[in-house]
Design an enzyme around this catalytic site. Sequence first.
Site, mmCIF file in Angstrom:
data_model
loop_
_atom_site.group_PDB
_atom_site.id
_atom_site.type_symbol
_atom_site.label_atom_id
_atom_site.label_comp_id
_atom_site.label_asym_id
_atom_site.label_seq_id
_atom_site.Cartn_x
_atom_site.Cartn_y
_atom_site.Cartn_z
ATOM 1 N N THR B 500 -13.277 120.196 30.958
ATOM 2 C CA THR B 500 -12.979 120.392 32.941
ATOM 3 C C THR B 500 -14.313 120.001 33.031
ATOM 4 O O THR B 500 -15.268 121.348 33.500
ATOM 5 C CB THR B 500 -12.895 122.426 32.285
ATOM 6 O OG1 THR B 500 -11.493 122.113 31.682
ATOM 7 C CG2 THR B 500 -12.444 122.350 33.998
ATOM 8 N N HIS B 501 -14.795 119.031 33.537
ATOM 9 C CA HIS B 501 -15.819 118.605 33.971
ATOM 10 C C HIS B 501 -15.897 117.772 34.170
ATOM 11 O O HIS B 501 -16.237 116.448 34.468
ATOM 12 C CB HIS B 501 -16.899 117.847 32.700
ATOM 13 C CG HIS B 501 -17.112 118.890 31.493
ATOM 14 N ND1 HIS B 501 -17.703 118.603 30.067
ATOM 15 C CD2 HIS B 501 -17.359 119.689 31.489
ATOM 16 C CE1 HIS B 501 -18.527 119.400 29.185
ATOM 17 N NE2 HIS B 501 -17.306 120.443 29.666
#
Lengths: 296, 571
Positions: B500-501
């Site tokens: 989740t970057h």
Amino acid sequence: MVRNNSNEMVAEKPAEGSEPEQQSTGEQAGSALSSDITSDTDVRESAGVHDRSRRKFLVNSGYVLGTLAVGGALSTLFGCANDNEGNKQEEAAPADDNKETAAPNYNRALMYFTPAQFRIVDSATERIFPEDDLGPGASKLGVAFFIDHQLAGDWGFNGRDYMQPPFYAGEKTQGYQGRLKRREIFDIGLREMENYSMTKYSKGFAALEAEQQDEVLKAFESDEAKLTTITASTFFKMLRSATIEGVYSDPLYGGNNNMDGWRMRNYPGAQMSYANVIDKDFTKMEPTSLQAHMGS
Amino acid sequence: MAKTLPKTDVVIVGVGWAGGIIASELTKAGLNVVGLERGKERKTEDYFMVHDELRYALRYELMQDLSKETITFRSNEKIRALPMRQYGSFLLGDNLGGSGVHWNGQTYRFLPYDFQIRSKTIERYGKNKIPPEMTIRDWGITYEELEPYFDKFEKMAGISGEENPLGGKRSNPYPTPPMKKSPPMQMFVDAAQKLNLHPYILPSANLSENYTNPDGVARAACQYCGYCERFGCEYGAKADPVVTVIPVANKTGKFQIRTHSNVRRILHKGGKATGVMYIDVTTGEEIIQPADIVVVTSYVFNNVRLLLTSELGAPYDPSTGRGVIGANYAYQVIKGSALGFFEDKQFNTFAGAGALGVSIDDYNGDNFDHSNLNFIHGGVIALTQTGARPIQNNPVPQGTATWGKEFKKQSLHYATRTLSVGVQGSSMAYKHHYIDLDPTYKDAFGDPLMRITFDFEDQDREMAKFLAERCADIMKEMGADNVEYMKELGPYEITMYQSTHNTGGVIMGAEPGTSAVNNYSQMWDAENVFVVGASSFPQNAGYNPTGTVGALAYRAAEGILKYREKGGMLV
């Protein structure tokens, strides 16, 4: 048209920033064929047991015992292999001072499946995670009850998924694009497994020999079974990942009976702290579940 | 007809790390701040039953409800973008604290190279090293300039760590000592040293010891329970906005958090914002909150979306390369890792913490020579021990059946006999990677969803392969009996969890035209709007982003206070 539901396999994927793909998914299904698997034995063993529980159930529910009195849903209900496993769990659970007799496990009833569907799921998940000398399989662990309970809720309704139209068939990289909900996919998948079994072996899936059940599952896994509304492998993947979830989720959800799923792989469950073992060599610990947190 | 509330000094859209930090800094300085949070309130007591892998990790308890809002995705402009109907590649946070609640706590500082990537790459390798369609940019700020803000973030969160021998210069040591070293971590350290690499204990927001921060917030030490990522911390040991900055802002009496308040538009006139319009999602009522300053601190996608739906800033046009809002979307190349199977050793794989691990930066940034390599940058390589929870972690050697007797036997056997060395590969920006408004799909309010156009490039494939081989070298040195590692990266797919970057879309830079905000996160096109978060990364580094987001938030807070005094563009 359901396609490319590879998202269901996400369950097997690793944690962020830390682990590589830990689930190797090479198409080696053929090597899983084994003739000495135990679940047909389970069915035989349980055959003697379920007569007893049927009698008990009928007495409890006020039905008059008799050869004609029981039909329809009731007569099929007791084909399932392990309807009494929940009671065993109670006996195996840590002693409770106030307990005089083992209470039945009231969780062991159906919220969604028909008894016929339940039997298919119970026997199919047992083939996916079979009993062996390492410990119980999916059936004794209550996986089919777990899946039943999950389909009855949010997950079965895809309650937190984006289900707005328009629906288009997409690329594999775009994930599930179907309009069917998980419970509908299960309905279709189980019916198709039953049809496939009847066509090929003239028997329903639950009544097949273990090796035959494996053949049916392989036909679904490889899409050799051609379905019209969903792809067979989509359903198989969903069934497989739901099986793993049922084996290893907290027993509060109805699977992982007596925490035996965890115990088999030395997973200690819902411990509050590993501060004392984190810098130590491998340490075997008795698992604990979320229920234990209620008393604290 | 929308109800209009009295004006406030500052309104913050989204109360996670960036929003929480800015709220605490501004309210301490005496400003009146309203924080609008679309989700519900959260507190440590919520995590009483948090050791539940099914509920939190598989059913996404803490994540955004996709039935109401998701994104759409396509690999390139030639195909139709379709909605991410179920979670996969990344997990969008929700509720107070946002993604800052369900993170692992791995808190790196980006490398000095990261902030000046374009000029430093050209300086060392020449202009031709950067392919024409690769739109990487300098940030308009250097590591040295950002260092005091990294320091501030680390002290606030109590980051536990030891100095990275290949990192940027530090003004102070970490506020707390490094985490405990597990036997697999020691094996990694030994192997890395034998290979002449430079291991250091991963900087962690899971506290190594009890800690009281400069704001007086006291938190307990991590218990290594193995439930960090996708979970909230029942001890408050993992730094998150709810247990650090938000209480500090609340204590001033100047911060008003309104939960269940979903901001749909920034209102603006003549190049300045006048406030925001939001929906009270419990009543459906439209409410206008006027403010002198608007601070946009939601996750990357909603930062971009809010600007586009509000028609603030110039939307990016990929055909001309003009415009900025939505440009430079980047991600992370995470799949180049190695898995080691050990026959004679067993490990406490079940125990761990989100940021428990050992890292090396020998193959990150420009710490190694790229002259003969077909890629730039790299990534941090680490062995982490985050707690191998049983539904999601069933490693078996390649060729093992995926179900049945053999799978059961092997997955039980290897559950405590498998280690992995992973990598967080950087992700460069490209002209044709961007986010814009989807023409077809809408959210629950009828606003368009964000559309992602993204795929891996040759750069990513080459880099992932190279890094996977380096991971394998270390794993072999660690003594694994069988080492497996990635050979081909394959296409980017939305279905498999990676990281989740997500970054970019409102990027930072030295001048308007090629960037959306200056190095105070102040919008070039609207001086009283600050857009803070990983949305301002011009490309993504080979690290977890939160440490850098935190530093940028502290700098933005300083900028907002300056702007409040003097007005005008700060740069």
